[in-house]
Design an enzyme around this catalytic site. Structure first.
Site, PDB file in Angstrom:
ATOM      1  N   ALA A  15      32.395-113.389 -98.642  1.00 46.16           N
ATOM      2  CA  ALA A  15      32.437-114.761 -98.123  1.00 46.16           C
ATOM      3  C   ALA A  15      31.221-115.537 -98.624  1.00 46.16           C
ATOM      4  CB  ALA A  15      32.465-114.736 -96.595  1.00 46.16           C
ATOM      5  N   GLY A  48      42.357-103.350-101.014  1.00 44.24           N
ATOM      6  CA  GLY A  48      42.604-104.512-101.841  1.00 44.24           C
ATOM      7  C   GLY A  48      42.680-105.814-101.080  1.00 44.24           C
ATOM      8  N   ARG A 273      47.725-100.366 -87.258  1.00 41.12           N
ATOM      9  CA  ARG A 273      46.571 -99.460 -87.136  1.00 41.12           C
ATOM     10  C   ARG A 273      46.343 -98.932 -85.730  1.00 41.12           C
ATOM     11  NH1 ARG A 273      42.421-102.135 -91.527  1.00 41.12           N
ATOM     12  NH2 ARG A 273      43.592-101.287 -93.263  1.00 41.12           N
TER      13      ARG A 273
HETATM   14  C1  LIG Z   1      34.991 -99.166 -95.806  1.00 41.61           C
HETATM   15  C2  LIG Z   1      35.702-100.478 -95.655  1.00 41.61           C
HETATM   16  C3  LIG Z   1      36.844-100.732 -96.396  1.00 41.61           C
HETATM   17  C4  LIG Z   1      37.507-101.953 -96.266  1.00 41.61           C
HETATM   18  N1  LIG Z   1      38.607-102.212 -97.051  1.00 41.61           N
HETATM   19  C5  LIG Z   1      39.168-103.443 -97.007  1.00 41.61           C
HETATM   20  C6  LIG Z   1      40.213-103.800 -97.907  1.00 41.61           C
HETATM   21  O1  LIG Z   1      40.624-103.013 -98.742  1.00 41.61           O
HETATM   22  N2  LIG Z   1      40.729-105.058 -97.828  1.00 41.61           N
HETATM   23  C7  LIG Z   1      40.277-105.983 -96.923  1.00 41.61           C
HETATM   24  O2  LIG Z   1      40.767-107.114 -96.902  1.00 41.61           O
HETATM   25  N3  LIG Z   1      39.285-105.659 -96.066  1.00 41.61           N
HETATM   26  C8  LIG Z   1      38.717-104.433 -96.101  1.00 41.61           C
HETATM   27  N4  LIG Z   1      37.695-104.137 -95.237  1.00 41.61           N
HETATM   28  C9  LIG Z   1      37.150-105.211 -94.397  1.00 41.61           C
HETATM   29  C10 LIG Z   1      36.390-106.173 -95.299  1.00 41.61           C
HETATM   30  O3  LIG Z   1      35.727-105.439 -96.297  1.00 41.61           O
HETATM   31  C11 LIG Z   1      35.377-107.003 -94.538  1.00 41.61           C
HETATM   32  O4  LIG Z   1      35.938-107.547 -93.389  1.00 41.61           O
HETATM   33  C12 LIG Z   1      34.902-108.155 -95.418  1.00 41.61           C
HETATM   34  O5  LIG Z   1      34.492-107.654 -96.667  1.00 41.61           O
HETATM   35  C13 LIG Z   1      33.781-108.892 -94.742  1.00 41.61           C
HETATM   36  O6  LIG Z   1      33.185-109.728 -95.684  1.00 41.61           O
HETATM   37  P1  LIG Z   1      31.969-110.638 -95.263  1.00 41.61           P
HETATM   38  O7  LIG Z   1      31.523-111.332 -96.491  1.00 41.61           O
HETATM   39  O8  LIG Z   1      32.344-111.444 -94.094  1.00 41.61           O
HETATM   40  O9  LIG Z   1      30.858-109.602 -94.732  1.00 41.61           O
HETATM   41  P2  LIG Z   1      30.231-108.314 -95.399  1.00 41.61           P
HETATM   42  O10 LIG Z   1      30.883-107.948 -96.654  1.00 41.61           O
HETATM   43  O11 LIG Z   1      30.155-107.276 -94.341  1.00 41.61           O
HETATM   44  O12 LIG Z   1      28.759-108.801 -95.732  1.00 41.61           O
HETATM   45  C14 LIG Z   1      27.839-109.104 -94.721  1.00 41.61           C
HETATM   46  C15 LIG Z   1      26.488-109.307 -95.361  1.00 41.61           C
HETATM   47  O13 LIG Z   1      25.568-109.826 -94.410  1.00 41.61           O
HETATM   48  C16 LIG Z   1      24.347-109.110 -94.480  1.00 41.61           C
HETATM   49  N5  LIG Z   1      23.678-109.228 -93.180  1.00 41.61           N
HETATM   50  C17 LIG Z   1      24.092-108.764 -91.974  1.00 41.61           C
HETATM   51  N6  LIG Z   1      23.200-109.097 -91.017  1.00 41.61           N
HETATM   52  C18 LIG Z   1      22.210-109.782 -91.632  1.00 41.61           C
HETATM   53  C19 LIG Z   1      21.002-110.375 -91.186  1.00 41.61           C
HETATM   54  N7  LIG Z   1      20.612-110.347 -89.907  1.00 41.61           N
HETATM   55  N8  LIG Z   1      20.203-110.986 -92.096  1.00 41.61           N
HETATM   56  C20 LIG Z   1      20.547-111.028 -93.413  1.00 41.61           C
HETATM   57  N9  LIG Z   1      21.684-110.478 -93.882  1.00 41.61           N
HETATM   58  C21 LIG Z   1      22.509-109.872 -93.006  1.00 41.61           C
HETATM   59  C22 LIG Z   1      24.785-107.707 -94.851  1.00 41.61           C
HETATM   60  O14 LIG Z   1      23.723-106.952 -95.357  1.00 41.61           O
HETATM   61  C23 LIG Z   1      25.864-108.031 -95.885  1.00 41.61           C
HETATM   62  O15 LIG Z   1      25.291-108.335 -97.126  1.00 41.61           O
HETATM   63  C24 LIG Z   1      37.021-102.916 -95.353  1.00 41.61           C
HETATM   64  C25 LIG Z   1      35.876-102.660 -94.599  1.00 41.61           C
HETATM   65  C26 LIG Z   1      35.213-101.457 -94.748  1.00 41.61           C
HETATM   66  C27 LIG Z   1      33.985-101.211 -93.937  1.00 41.61           C
END
Ligand SMILES: Cc1cc2nc3c(=O)[nH]c(=O)nc-3n(C[C@H](O)[C@H](O)[C@H](O)COP(=O)(O)OP(=O)(O)OC[C@H]3O[C@@H](n4cnc5c(N)ncnc54)[C@H](O)[C@@H]3O)c2cc1C
Length: 528
Positions: A15, A48, A273
């Protein structure tokens, strides 16, 4: 140290990076992330991205699958925006060279996952989708966008008008104050509040806690999704065995190789799930071991290189075809209330990705819809911010009146253990009340003076705030809907349909919409 910039983005997952790519063309952007740049759920994603890209599929089918999986607890307009706009954005990525897996005729190789009616999961590198997508975005980001690693955001800064104008971080170089016109929380979920999780230990729900402390509204905290298949060795979760493995023919079995899902659900191993996770939970509670039988999958190592490596690293012999698995926390449907442009209830504070609650996942997220959410709403938010431009003139800080010292907290391990035991996939009122009593009051937690606290103390405080919101919401929703099962309230209750449990400004409210404008039927209850 003070840093003045246009946009500050907290987090380096999908994101954050999707938004940064657009925003950097118009603004000076600073990314702040808690650990190394690759440490995110996004990078770990295996299965994916769900999107409508084939002629056999249709936006309406994807919307219908999403609503059904989430038990119709959605903001439907946002679901439609996600699926419709998401399909366009993903199709553009396909044209622009994102290296996804394709058939020999050039068409995308589409996978099938639980509760999807059609093959629509785009993947890359077999099961390295997240890694390949994140590297692709990082490669496109210009060097002028600064990524500050190992900095933890811990407090939002408000001006004298109550607008968000910055954030405090703590890291290798001490404390920094970032001032910006737009502050974006993209900090991901809170899976690491549990002892058995697919998430990195850094996923402690910080964004939710710091937004709530600053006054932003939060919702749906009772809905944590449990993934049925975490690799389970030496009594610990060691990573994820993606649902795509079952999409390719993997079967949940017991030690005698008897199917676990047979007779339990029409979709068998690809049931939603909470159904599969509950089936495994029951088996394990009865003292049995649980596995995925991969004997029927050809070329397992080529199709699932990450999972094969994970098994090798943990001395699992793939030759006998049984991978030991157990359910664990995976994805938080709740979070900071935001719309499809990331706007929260605090001016100039945006939330996007898993940290946000936009009503697109309902009470149970459809598999592979969250990468789609980060990509789609990351882009929509960036477009909105670009349109809004520079506007903040008042950077005079409102000084926080928080004066409490840190109360006595559970240790991290105790908290994670108790979350698993009392707020897991199976819960009941008595256990949750017992757990709630182990936690300090929100009043105490919210008014802790943060200056001088170590990073580990700050993180533990955030975890306690998030756990408190989760347990109060879970106690309040006296029904079983979506991702978890309440043994004392085992059915969906009509009076809870379209009811949202919202925390805002020190109160818990039950409203008939995520958003203020439908507040008429709401009733408020003080939780302090
Ligand atoms: C093992 C696994 C497999 C998955 N597979 C899939 C899939 O195949 N398809 C799918 O759609 N979804 C999948 N999901 C879910 C999906 O990956 C996540 O919901 C999505 O990637 C979240 O993206 P995001 O950018 O919101 O947060 P994230 O990718 O979790 O990134 C959050 C970021 O914020 C940072 N952060 C956190 N707190 C702080 C702070 N206080 N200060 C500074 N930085 C901070 C973290 O270090 C990280 O860089 C999976 C999740 C996991 C755990």
């Amino acid at each position: 140290m003070d840093v003045m910039t246009d946009v500050v983005i907290i987090g380096s997952g999908i994101a954050a990076l999707q938004a940064a790519l657009l925003l950097e063309k118009h603004f000076q952007v600073q990314i702040v992330t808690k650990s190394a740049v690759h440490v995110s759920s996004s990078y770990r994603a295996q299965g994916g991205v769900a999107a409508v890209t084939s002629e056999e599929d249709h936006v309406e089918y994807h919307v219908a699958d999403t609503l059904k999986a989430g038990e119709y607890h959605h903001e439907k307009g946002h679901v439609e925006a996600l699926i419709q706009d998401g399909a366009k954005i993903i199709n553009n990525y396909l044209k622009s060279g994102l290296p996804i897996d394709r058939h020999s005729n050039g068409k995308p190789a589409l996978g099938l996952e639980g509760a999807h009616s059609h093959h629509r999961i785009l993947h890359a590198g077999g099961d390295r989708t997240g890694q390949i997508f994140i590297d692709y975005l990082l490669h496109k980001l210009s060097p002028k966008t600064k990524i500050n690693c190992y900095e933890m955001a811990y407090e939002l800064l408000l001006n004298t008008d109550g607008d968000c104008v910055g954030v405090l971080t703590k890291g290798r170089h001490g404390i920094k104050r970032y001032f910006a016109h737009h502050i974006i929380l993209a900090t991901g979920g809170a899976g690491a509040l549990y002892s058995c999780t697919s998430n990195y230990p850094t996923n402690t729900g910080d964004g939710i806690a710091l937004a709530f402390r600053a006054g932003a509204a939060v919702s749906d905290m009772e809905f944590m999704q449990f993934h049925p298949s975490l690799l389970w060795c030496e009594n610990k979760a060691k990573g994820l065995v993606s649902e795509a493995v079952r999409g390719a023919g993997g079967i949940f079995v017991d030690a005698q190789r008897h199917s676990i899902m047979k007779g339990l659900h029409a979709q068998l191993d690809l049931a939603p799930r909470h159904i599969t996770a509950l089936a495994l939970y029951h088996k394990r509670a009865a003292g049995e071991e649980t596995f995925i039988d991969i004997a029927g999958i050809n070329n397992f190592r080529t199709r699932f290189p990450t999972i094969a490596q994970l098994c090798d690293d943990n001395q699992i012999d793939l030759q006998n075809g049984l991978i030991p698995v157990a359910p664990g926390s995976h994805f938080l449907m709740g979070g900071i209330i935001a719309d499809d442009k990331g706007r929260t209830t605090l001016a100039n504070l945006y939330a996007v990705g898993e940290v946000a609650c936009t009503g697109v996942h309902g009470a149970n997220r459809l598999a592979s819809n969250s990468l789609l959410e980060g990509i789609t709403f990351g882009q929509k938010m960036a477009q909105f911010i670009i349109q809004k431009g520079y506007h903040q003139k008042n950077f005079i800080l409102h000084h926080s009146k928080c004066s409490n010292t840190l109360p006595s907290l559970l240790s991290k391990e105790q908290l994670q253990q108790q979350m698993m035991q009392f707020l897991g996939i199976v819960r009941n009122n008595e256990d949750m009340q017992h757990f709630a009593q182990q936690l300090p009051s929100l009043q105490l937690l919210l008014h802790v003076h943060l200056q001088g606290l170590e990073q580990a103390e700050l993180e533990l405080l955030m975890m306690h705030i998030v756990a408190t919101l989760m347990v109060h919401a879970a106690i309040t929703r006296t029904e079983t809907r979506g991702a978890h099962i309440r043994t004392d309230q085992p059915k969906i209750e009509a009076q809870w349909a379209n009811r949202w449990i919202i925390f805002s400004q020190g109160q818990m409210k039950v409203r008939n919409s995520l958003y203020e404008y439908h507040q008429a039927r709401g009733n408020a209850q003080a939780i302090f």
